[in-house]
Design a protein around this motif. Structure first.
Motif, PDB file in Angstrom:
ATOM      1  N   ILE A   1       8.798   1.814   1.326  1.00 57.30           N
ATOM      2  CA  ILE A   1       7.523   2.519   1.259  1.00 57.30           C
ATOM      3  C   ILE A   1       6.389   1.607   1.724  1.00 57.30           C
ATOM      4  CG2 ILE A   1       5.855   3.594  -0.295  1.00 57.30           C
ATOM      5  CD1 ILE A   1       8.203   4.630  -1.920  1.00 57.30           C
ATOM      6  N   ILE A   2       6.477   0.336   1.397  1.00 59.45           N
ATOM      7  CA  ILE A   2       5.441  -0.614   1.797  1.00 59.45           C
ATOM      8  C   ILE A   2       5.377  -0.726   3.319  1.00 59.45           C
ATOM      9  CG2 ILE A   2       4.748  -3.034   1.716  1.00 59.45           C
ATOM     10  CD1 ILE A   2       5.873  -3.142  -1.108  1.00 59.45           C
ATOM     11  N   ILE A   3       6.519  -0.720   3.974  1.00 53.74           N
ATOM     12  CA  ILE A   3       6.560  -0.805   5.438  1.00 53.74           C
ATOM     13  C   ILE A   3       5.913   0.436   6.063  1.00 53.74           C
ATOM     14  CG2 ILE A   3       8.081  -0.884   7.444  1.00 53.74           C
ATOM     15  CD1 ILE A   3      10.026  -2.527   5.714  1.00 53.74           C
ATOM     16  N   VAL A   4       6.202   1.600   5.518  1.00 47.50           N
ATOM     17  CA  VAL A   4       5.622   2.838   6.029  1.00 47.50           C
ATOM     18  C   VAL A   4       4.110   2.829   5.845  1.00 47.50           C
ATOM     19  CG1 VAL A   4       5.536   5.343   5.712  1.00 47.50           C
ATOM     20  CG2 VAL A   4       7.736   4.160   5.694  1.00 47.50           C
ATOM     21  N   VAL A   5       3.640   2.375   4.700  1.00 47.08           N
ATOM     22  CA  VAL A   5       2.205   2.316   4.429  1.00 47.08           C
ATOM     23  C   VAL A   5       1.533   1.334   5.385  1.00 47.08           C
ATOM     24  CG1 VAL A   5       0.482   1.619   2.720  1.00 47.08           C
ATOM     25  CG2 VAL A   5       2.406   3.046   2.037  1.00 47.08           C
ATOM     26  N   MET A   6       2.152   0.204   5.626  1.00 47.20           N
ATOM     27  CA  MET A   6       1.592  -0.786   6.552  1.00 47.20           C
ATOM     28  C   MET A   6       1.529  -0.238   7.973  1.00 47.20           C
ATOM     29  SD  MET A   6       0.633  -3.368   4.845  1.00 47.20           S
ATOM     30  CE  MET A   6       0.450  -4.654   6.037  1.00 47.20           C
ATOM     31  N   VAL A   7       2.559   0.465   8.409  1.00 43.04           N
ATOM     32  CA  VAL A   7       2.564   1.057   9.748  1.00 43.04           C
ATOM     33  C   VAL A   7       1.458   2.099   9.864  1.00 43.04           C
ATOM     34  CG1 VAL A   7       3.888   2.502  11.335  1.00 43.04           C
ATOM     35  CG2 VAL A   7       4.988   0.559  10.220  1.00 43.04           C
ATOM     36  N   LEU A   8       1.298   2.934   8.868  1.00 47.57           N
ATOM     37  CA  LEU A   8       0.230   3.933   8.883  1.00 47.57           C
ATOM     38  C   LEU A   8      -1.147   3.271   8.881  1.00 47.57           C
ATOM     39  CD1 LEU A   8       1.623   6.624   6.440  1.00 47.57           C
ATOM     40  CD2 LEU A   8       1.374   6.797   8.922  1.00 47.57           C
TER      41      LEU A   8
ATOM     42  N   VAL B   1      -1.917   0.283  10.143  1.00 49.26           N
ATOM     43  CA  VAL B   1      -2.145  -0.296  11.466  1.00 49.26           C
ATOM     44  C   VAL B   1      -2.494   0.804  12.470  1.00 49.26           C
ATOM     45  CG1 VAL B   1      -1.019  -1.498  13.383  1.00 49.26           C
ATOM     46  CG2 VAL B   1      -0.744  -2.342  11.052  1.00 49.26           C
ATOM     47  N   ILE B   2      -1.786   1.899  12.422  1.00 49.99           N
ATOM     48  CA  ILE B   2      -2.074   3.016  13.333  1.00 49.99           C
ATOM     49  C   ILE B   2      -3.478   3.553  13.091  1.00 49.99           C
ATOM     50  CG2 ILE B   2      -1.436   5.395  13.897  1.00 49.99           C
ATOM     51  CD1 ILE B   2       1.490   4.560  13.459  1.00 49.99           C
ATOM     52  N   SER B   3      -3.888   3.673  11.835  1.00 47.94           N
ATOM     53  CA  SER B   3      -5.230   4.183  11.542  1.00 47.94           C
ATOM     54  C   SER B   3      -6.305   3.209  12.008  1.00 47.94           C
ATOM     55  CB  SER B   3      -5.383   4.470  10.050  1.00 47.94           C
ATOM     56  OG  SER B   3      -5.315   3.270   9.317  1.00 47.94           O
ATOM     57  N   LEU B   4      -6.057   1.898  11.917  1.00 43.61           N
ATOM     58  CA  LEU B   4      -7.023   0.927  12.418  1.00 43.61           C
ATOM     59  C   LEU B   4      -7.156   1.017  13.933  1.00 43.61           C
ATOM     60  CD1 LEU B   4      -6.371  -2.287  10.316  1.00 43.61           C
ATOM     61  CD2 LEU B   4      -8.358  -0.804  10.269  1.00 43.61           C
ATOM     62  N   ILE B   5      -6.040   1.185  14.623  1.00 42.95           N
ATOM     63  CA  ILE B   5      -6.078   1.310  16.081  1.00 42.95           C
ATOM     64  C   ILE B   5      -6.828   2.569  16.485  1.00 42.95           C
ATOM     65  CG2 ILE B   5      -4.632   1.686  18.119  1.00 42.95           C
ATOM     66  CD1 ILE B   5      -2.536  -0.145  16.775  1.00 42.95           C
TER      67      ILE B   5
END
Length: 62
Positions: free
Chosen positions: A2-9, A11-15
């Motif tokens: 879950i932590i990996i999914v949250v981190m990916v989301l 990063v995508i939101s920052l981009i």
């Protein structure tokens, strides 16, 4: 997992936020104030001190 999914989301939101800010411009008054406060000159690093020689006057400050 879950932590990996949250981190990916995250990063995508920052981009996406970065790309949406391309049309954002600072107001002209703020840009003028920032440009007026820029320090121009030369900084010389000696062993015992740091000296700034201003390009607008012949005075020095440490």
């Amino acid at each position: 997992m879950i932590i990996i999914v949250v981190m990916v989301l995250f990063v995508i939101s920052l981009i996406m936020a970065f790309y949406s800010m391309k049309d954002f411009h600072t107001p002209q008054e703020i840009s003028r104030l920032i440009s007026l406060r820029k320090i121009r000159g030369t900084i010389i690093f000696f062993k015992d001190k740091i000296t700034h020689y201003s390009s607008s006057s012949s005075s020095t400050s440490t």
